[in-house]
Design a protein around this motif. Structure first.
Motif, PDB file in Angstrom:
ATOM      1  N   ASP A 142      97.203  44.664  16.348  1.00 19.36           N
ATOM      2  CA  ASP A 142      96.356  44.579  15.726  1.00 19.36           C
ATOM      3  C   ASP A 142      94.756  43.931  15.953  1.00 19.36           C
ATOM      4  OD1 ASP A 142      95.997  45.191  13.099  1.00 19.36           O
ATOM      5  OD2 ASP A 142      95.315  42.897  12.635  1.00 19.36           O
ATOM      6  N   GLY A 187      93.637  46.781  16.767  1.00 17.47           N
ATOM      7  CA  GLY A 187      93.387  48.396  16.478  1.00 17.47           C
ATOM      8  C   GLY A 187      94.608  49.432  17.080  1.00 17.47           C
ATOM      9  N   ASP A 188      95.767  49.165  17.937  1.00 18.27           N
ATOM     10  CA  ASP A 188      96.664  49.631  18.013  1.00 18.27           C
ATOM     11  C   ASP A 188      97.619  49.648  17.075  1.00 18.27           C
ATOM     12  OD1 ASP A 188      98.700  51.196  19.667  1.00 18.27           O
ATOM     13  OD2 ASP A 188      97.800  50.386  21.265  1.00 18.27           O
ATOM     14  N   LYS A 189      97.861  51.076  16.343  1.00 19.93           N
ATOM     15  CA  LYS A 189      99.104  51.124  15.070  1.00 19.93           C
ATOM     16  C   LYS A 189     100.029  51.399  15.540  1.00 19.93           C
ATOM     17  CE  LYS A 189      95.104  52.043  11.586  1.00 19.93           C
ATOM     18  NZ  LYS A 189      94.646  52.977  10.545  1.00 19.93           N
ATOM     19  N   GLU A 190     100.065  51.929  16.796  1.00 17.63           N
ATOM     20  CA  GLU A 190     101.404  52.830  17.242  1.00 17.63           C
ATOM     21  C   GLU A 190     102.283  51.289  17.719  1.00 17.63           C
ATOM     22  OE1 GLU A 190     103.445  55.020  20.879  1.00 17.63           O
ATOM     23  OE2 GLU A 190     101.023  56.095  19.571  1.00 17.63           O
ATOM     24  N   ASN A 191     101.653  50.836  18.338  1.00 12.32           N
ATOM     25  CA  ASN A 191     101.879  49.659  18.961  1.00 12.32           C
ATOM     26  C   ASN A 191     102.139  48.441  17.645  1.00 12.32           C
ATOM     27  OD1 ASN A 191     101.347  46.313  21.330  1.00 12.32           O
ATOM     28  ND2 ASN A 191     102.608  48.124  21.197  1.00 12.32           N
ATOM     29  N   PHE A 192     101.855  48.593  17.250  1.00 12.23           N
ATOM     30  CA  PHE A 192     101.872  47.350  15.552  1.00 12.23           C
ATOM     31  C   PHE A 192     102.870  47.150  15.335  1.00 12.23           C
ATOM     32  CE2 PHE A 192     101.354  46.251  11.721  1.00 12.23           C
ATOM     33  CZ  PHE A 192     101.426  44.464  11.527  1.00 12.23           C
ATOM     34  N   ILE A 193     103.262  48.661  14.528  1.00 13.77           N
ATOM     35  CA  ILE A 193     104.202  48.682  14.096  1.00 13.77           C
ATOM     36  C   ILE A 193     105.706  48.886  15.037  1.00 13.77           C
ATOM     37  CG2 ILE A 193     104.770  51.688  14.153  1.00 13.77           C
ATOM     38  CD1 ILE A 193     105.778  49.464  11.248  1.00 13.77           C
TER      39      ILE A 193
END
Ligand SMILES: [Mg+2]
Length: 96
Positions: A43, A46-52
């Protein structure tokens, strides 16, 4: 459904050797925490793909813990969600 995911997560971890010896609850909780930290880092970047993906890891680790200890997570979640509906606004004035 949730308890089935717990069973699957535990069986997968077991098949990979992660339960060859009994695991302490503290170790499993620390591993859950490590995935929460990875989600925080994703987060921050800002890495949304890795966050989820890391949030999924948190869930999988929780499922593994509950599967390994034969805990009824589904029942506990449903019970707690119902209880949360009865709680006061911001649970009585907590800041966060
Ligand atoms: Mg991870």
């Amino acid at each position: 459904m949730i308890n089935e995911l717990c069973k699957q997560a535990f069986e997968t971890a077991k098949s990979k050797g992660w339960h060859d010896e009994p695991r302490e609850t503290g170790t499993l909780l620390a591993l859950i925490h490590s995935e929460v930290s990875e989600a925080l880092e994703a987060d921050r970047k800002g890495d949304k793909e890795n966050f989820i993906e890391e949030i999924a890891d948190v869930c999988i680790r929780i499922f593994d813990l509950c599967g390994s200890k034969n805990l009824d997570l589904e029942k506990a979640i449903l019970s707690k969600m119902e209880r949360n509906k009865q709680r006061s606004y911001k649970h009585g004035g907590k800041a966060y």
